[in-house]
Design a protein around this motif. Sequence first.
Motif, PDB file in Angstrom:
ATOM      1  N   GLY A  96       1.608  -0.738   6.567  1.00 39.84           N
ATOM      2  CA  GLY A  96       0.445  -0.513   5.699  1.00 39.84           C
ATOM      3  C   GLY A  96      -0.424   0.620   6.232  1.00 39.84           C
ATOM      4  O   GLY A  96      -0.920   1.472   5.486  1.00 39.84           O
ATOM      5  N   ARG A  97      -0.590   0.631   7.551  1.00 36.34           N
ATOM      6  CA  ARG A  97      -1.386   1.698   8.175  1.00 36.34           C
ATOM      7  C   ARG A  97      -0.696   3.059   7.984  1.00 36.34           C
ATOM      8  O   ARG A  97      -1.343   4.058   7.698  1.00 36.34           O
ATOM      9  N   LEU A  98       0.624   3.067   8.118  1.00 42.10           N
ATOM     10  CA  LEU A  98       1.372   4.319   7.942  1.00 42.10           C
ATOM     11  C   LEU A  98       1.260   4.820   6.490  1.00 42.10           C
ATOM     12  O   LEU A  98       1.173   6.027   6.248  1.00 42.10           O
ATOM     13  N   VAL A  99       1.257   3.887   5.543  1.00 44.83           N
ATOM     14  CA  VAL A  99       1.055   4.276   4.137  1.00 44.83           C
ATOM     15  C   VAL A  99      -0.327   4.934   3.995  1.00 44.83           C
ATOM     16  O   VAL A  99      -0.473   5.964   3.323  1.00 44.83           O
ATOM     17  N   SER A 100      -1.330   4.372   4.649  1.00 49.74           N
ATOM     18  CA  SER A 100      -2.672   4.973   4.594  1.00 49.74           C
ATOM     19  C   SER A 100      -2.667   6.370   5.209  1.00 49.74           C
ATOM     20  O   SER A 100      -3.274   7.298   4.683  1.00 49.74           O
ATOM     21  N   ILE A 101      -1.968   6.504   6.329  1.00 45.31           N
ATOM     22  CA  ILE A 101      -1.920   7.811   7.006  1.00 45.31           C
ATOM     23  C   ILE A 101      -1.195   8.838   6.149  1.00 45.31           C
ATOM     24  O   ILE A 101      -1.630   9.971   5.999  1.00 45.31           O
ATOM     25  N   GLU A 102      -0.086   8.436   5.550  1.00 51.16           N
ATOM     26  CA  GLU A 102       0.751   9.432   4.890  1.00 51.16           C
ATOM     27  C   GLU A 102       0.424   9.654   3.417  1.00 51.16           C
ATOM     28  O   GLU A 102       0.629  10.746   2.889  1.00 51.16           O
ATOM     29  N   ALA A 103      -0.083   8.611   2.746  1.00 55.32           N
ATOM     30  CA  ALA A 103      -0.407   8.772   1.323  1.00 55.32           C
ATOM     31  C   ALA A 103      -1.919   8.789   1.100  1.00 55.32           C
ATOM     32  O   ALA A 103      -2.369   9.037  -0.014  1.00 55.32           O
ATOM     33  N   GLY A 104      -2.702   8.466   2.129  1.00 58.36           N
ATOM     34  CA  GLY A 104      -4.161   8.515   2.014  1.00 58.36           C
ATOM     35  C   GLY A 104      -4.785   7.296   1.375  1.00 58.36           C
ATOM     36  O   GLY A 104      -5.955   7.320   1.006  1.00 58.36           O
ATOM     37  N   LYS A 105      -4.012   6.214   1.241  1.00 56.35           N
ATOM     38  CA  LYS A 105      -4.578   5.019   0.590  1.00 56.35           C
ATOM     39  C   LYS A 105      -5.599   4.333   1.484  1.00 56.35           C
ATOM     40  O   LYS A 105      -5.430   4.321   2.709  1.00 56.35           O
ATOM     41  N   ILE A 106      -6.603   3.717   0.873  1.00 49.78           N
ATOM     42  CA  ILE A 106      -7.537   2.945   1.678  1.00 49.78           C
ATOM     43  C   ILE A 106      -6.783   1.763   2.284  1.00 49.78           C
ATOM     44  O   ILE A 106      -5.714   1.366   1.797  1.00 49.78           O
ATOM     45  N   ARG A 107      -7.357   1.209   3.330  1.00 45.77           N
ATOM     46  CA  ARG A 107      -6.664   0.186   4.130  1.00 45.77           C
ATOM     47  C   ARG A 107      -6.111  -0.966   3.274  1.00 45.77           C
ATOM     48  O   ARG A 107      -4.960  -1.352   3.399  1.00 45.77           O
ATOM     49  N   SER A 108      -6.962  -1.528   2.416  1.00 47.15           N
ATOM     50  CA  SER A 108      -6.500  -2.703   1.653  1.00 47.15           C
ATOM     51  C   SER A 108      -5.386  -2.320   0.680  1.00 47.15           C
ATOM     52  O   SER A 108      -4.504  -3.124   0.388  1.00 47.15           O
ATOM     53  N   GLU A 109      -5.401  -1.087   0.202  1.00 48.17           N
ATOM     54  CA  GLU A 109      -4.328  -0.675  -0.720  1.00 48.17           C
ATOM     55  C   GLU A 109      -3.035  -0.367   0.034  1.00 48.17           C
ATOM     56  O   GLU A 109      -1.936  -0.594  -0.484  1.00 48.17           O
ATOM     57  N   GLY A 110      -3.159   0.155   1.258  1.00 49.09           N
ATOM     58  CA  GLY A 110      -1.967   0.364   2.088  1.00 49.09           C
ATOM     59  C   GLY A 110      -1.296  -0.973   2.371  1.00 49.09           C
ATOM     60  O   GLY A 110      -0.078  -1.130   2.226  1.00 49.09           O
ATOM     61  N   LEU A 111      -2.110  -1.961   2.741  1.00 50.83           N
ATOM     62  CA  LEU A 111      -1.568  -3.305   3.002  1.00 50.83           C
ATOM     63  C   LEU A 111      -1.042  -3.931   1.713  1.00 50.83           C
ATOM     64  O   LEU A 111      -0.013  -4.616   1.713  1.00 50.83           O
ATOM     65  N   GLY A 112      -1.760  -3.688   0.624  1.00 45.32           N
ATOM     66  CA  GLY A 112      -1.354  -4.239  -0.679  1.00 45.32           C
ATOM     67  C   GLY A 112       0.018  -3.723  -1.084  1.00 45.32           C
ATOM     68  O   GLY A 112       0.819  -4.452  -1.669  1.00 45.32           O
ATOM     69  N   GLU A 113       0.271  -2.469  -0.747  1.00 44.95           N
ATOM     70  CA  GLU A 113       1.584  -1.908  -1.097  1.00 44.95           C
ATOM     71  C   GLU A 113       2.702  -2.639  -0.351  1.00 44.95           C
ATOM     72  O   GLU A 113       3.754  -2.940  -0.923  1.00 44.95           O
ATOM     73  N   VAL A 114       2.455  -2.951   0.915  1.00 45.40           N
ATOM     74  CA  VAL A 114       3.485  -3.679   1.678  1.00 45.40           C
ATOM     75  C   VAL A 114       3.609  -5.115   1.150  1.00 45.40           C
ATOM     76  O   VAL A 114       4.711  -5.677   1.085  1.00 45.40           O
ATOM     77  N   GLN A 115       2.484  -5.701   0.761  1.00 44.68           N
ATOM     78  CA  GLN A 115       2.535  -7.050   0.186  1.00 44.68           C
ATOM     79  C   GLN A 115       3.422  -7.058  -1.059  1.00 44.68           C
ATOM     80  O   GLN A 115       4.189  -7.997  -1.300  1.00 44.68           O
ATOM     81  N   GLU A 116       3.330  -5.978  -1.833  1.00 43.66           N
ATOM     82  CA  GLU A 116       4.168  -5.868  -3.028  1.00 43.66           C
ATOM     83  C   GLU A 116       5.654  -5.864  -2.649  1.00 43.66           C
ATOM     84  O   GLU A 116       6.493  -6.428  -3.352  1.00 43.66           O
ATOM     85  N   MET A 117       5.959  -5.222  -1.523  1.00 50.95           N
ATOM     86  CA  MET A 117       7.353  -5.207  -1.040  1.00 50.95           C
ATOM     87  C   MET A 117       7.793  -6.629  -0.688  1.00 50.95           C
ATOM     88  O   MET A 117       8.915  -7.050  -0.998  1.00 50.95           O
ATOM     89  N   ILE A 118       6.905  -7.353  -0.030  1.00 56.92           N
ATOM     90  CA  ILE A 118       7.219  -8.732   0.366  1.00 56.92           C
ATOM     91  C   ILE A 118       7.419  -9.583  -0.895  1.00 56.92           C
ATOM     92  O   ILE A 118       8.371 -10.374  -0.990  1.00 56.92           O
ATOM     93  N   ASP A 119       6.541  -9.391  -1.857  1.00 54.19           N
ATOM     94  CA  ASP A 119       6.619 -10.184  -3.099  1.00 54.19           C
ATOM     95  C   ASP A 119       7.948  -9.953  -3.827  1.00 54.19           C
ATOM     96  O   ASP A 119       8.577 -10.899  -4.302  1.00 54.19           O
ATOM     97  N   ILE A 120       8.373  -8.694  -3.897  1.00 53.97           N
ATOM     98  CA  ILE A 120       9.623  -8.438  -4.645  1.00 53.97           C
ATOM     99  C   ILE A 120      10.813  -9.008  -3.867  1.00 53.97           C
ATOM    100  O   ILE A 120      11.785  -9.458  -4.473  1.00 53.97           O
TER     101      ILE A 120
END
Length: 510
Positions: A96-120
Amino acid sequence: MNIAAKNISVAAEAAAILEKLGVDKALYTQGDMPSYSPVTGEKIGSLKTVSAAEAAERIEKAHAAYRAWRLVPAPKRGELVRLLGEELRTAKDDLGRLVSIEAGKIRSEGLGEVQEMIDICDFAVGLSRQLYGLTIATERPGHRMMETWHPLGVVGIISAFNFPVAVWSWNAALALICGDSIVWKPSEKTPLTALASQAILDRALARFGDAPEGLSQLLIGDRAIGEVLVDHPKVPLVSATGSTRMGRDVGPRLAKRFARAILELGGNNAGIVCPSADLDMALRAIAFGAMGTAGQRCTTLRRLFVHRNVYDQLVPRLKKAYQSVSVGDPLQSSALVGPLIDKAAFDGMQKAIAEAKSHGGTVTGGERVDVGHADGFYVKPALVEMSKQAGPVFEETFAPILYVMPYDDFDAVLEDHNAVAAGLSSSIFTRDMQESERFLAADGSDCGIANVNIGTSGAEIGGAFGGEKETGGGRESGSDAWRAYMRRATNTVNYSKALPLAQGVSFDIE
Ligand code: NAD
């Protein structure tokens, strides 16, 4: 080590995360393709790219792996995806942190993106025991007719920068349980998160034990490498996420060789606020939908129609929210709006705002914000009041611009709502059942996603995701989207002693 320590550079932090996740350092320090963090503009990697010949080789390897994987029972294939979900849970903070670093997402959205991976992954594990077909009544006595679903082959995945890892996982989790192998060409703007995701899957594969080698391949490179995937005869399905421009090229190339396409392209999403709407609820949903992810979601709210009777109650409050929203470094602050991906995105935003002004638009926000990183492109989200749709309102500008327009008549606003080329997401805010049902009816919203009293963005993985018209028509993720990743065989079995022909045809030979 505290990887999130404040005083190390973004590049050092990215390297520390990659090392922790087990990515080979040579892959991101010794190559020719630079990667930058939009947070600071700093270079964070030099990626090794693949040549066209290497890409073709990897596709062949994936094809060989598919030939073995298709014979593994689906629930056992689900076990691999279960392990992937476990590994993602462990790696959630880092990835999630790497998503924030590389795509610029705020922290909760970086983590949210990984949560989406877990959900699928969770969804796909369940699905691995539910890949069922129909039995169908046959007109012939002593016969049985049924559908069987078989693995398809190599699934090519092309992804965009703004969901650098979730889109891969939507495709990967389904493809793997369906018995397919996967070859991923991530965005050239976000290759580090791809290396990390591949390393996480490699860990799951190692724990799984006996999956065929080459089941998941990664192609680091630009669009030319994407084209190798699109044109390769051993890739029967390409799921491509990105701009409509990309889809216009990829779609016909796939059609030419009769391959399947799941196209997930641009959106120009709208909301309608009706006189009976709960305005507090609408305000919050509009703010997240339009300003969240710095306007860089395919489902970002870009057009808003507000009934004239409530316009003066809602729009001034919305403008206030635009003026006060916090814009800042997503790694060092709790700002709600992070950076744009690059200068081209900033220039595109400024151009659209200038054009909107020339069509009579009145602009709140839109200016560059200094957050202390000279090479980062931070902006105040822009709210543009227009009297009607014109000029740039008809286009997707991948930046936080919300065009706000008054309306008087419900039928007319539905026409305006549907009068754009894209057809991804839409929403209505109303407590009037006739309006909400009409919005969801055949002559209502023409989008793949139509919501009532929630915003256009932030879909759950359980539903099929995708849009109509120039959004490409593809569906991914939940519901029955899995069917696109398998091939269907209709089987008719004759267990009688006669050979009756269908439709009563007779063909008696001596
Ligand atoms: P982009 O089209 O520039 O690139 C997307 C991917 O396509 C990249 O990996 C790129 O290398 C590849 N690519 C580009 N041209 C290609 C070609 N001719 N052949 C093969 N591959 C090619 O998009 P972007 O700027 O990364 O992302 C933003 C766009 O993506 C927006 O339009 C957004 O709406 C859209 N998007 C859509 C969805 C959806 O589900 N509908 C989801 C996320 C993003």
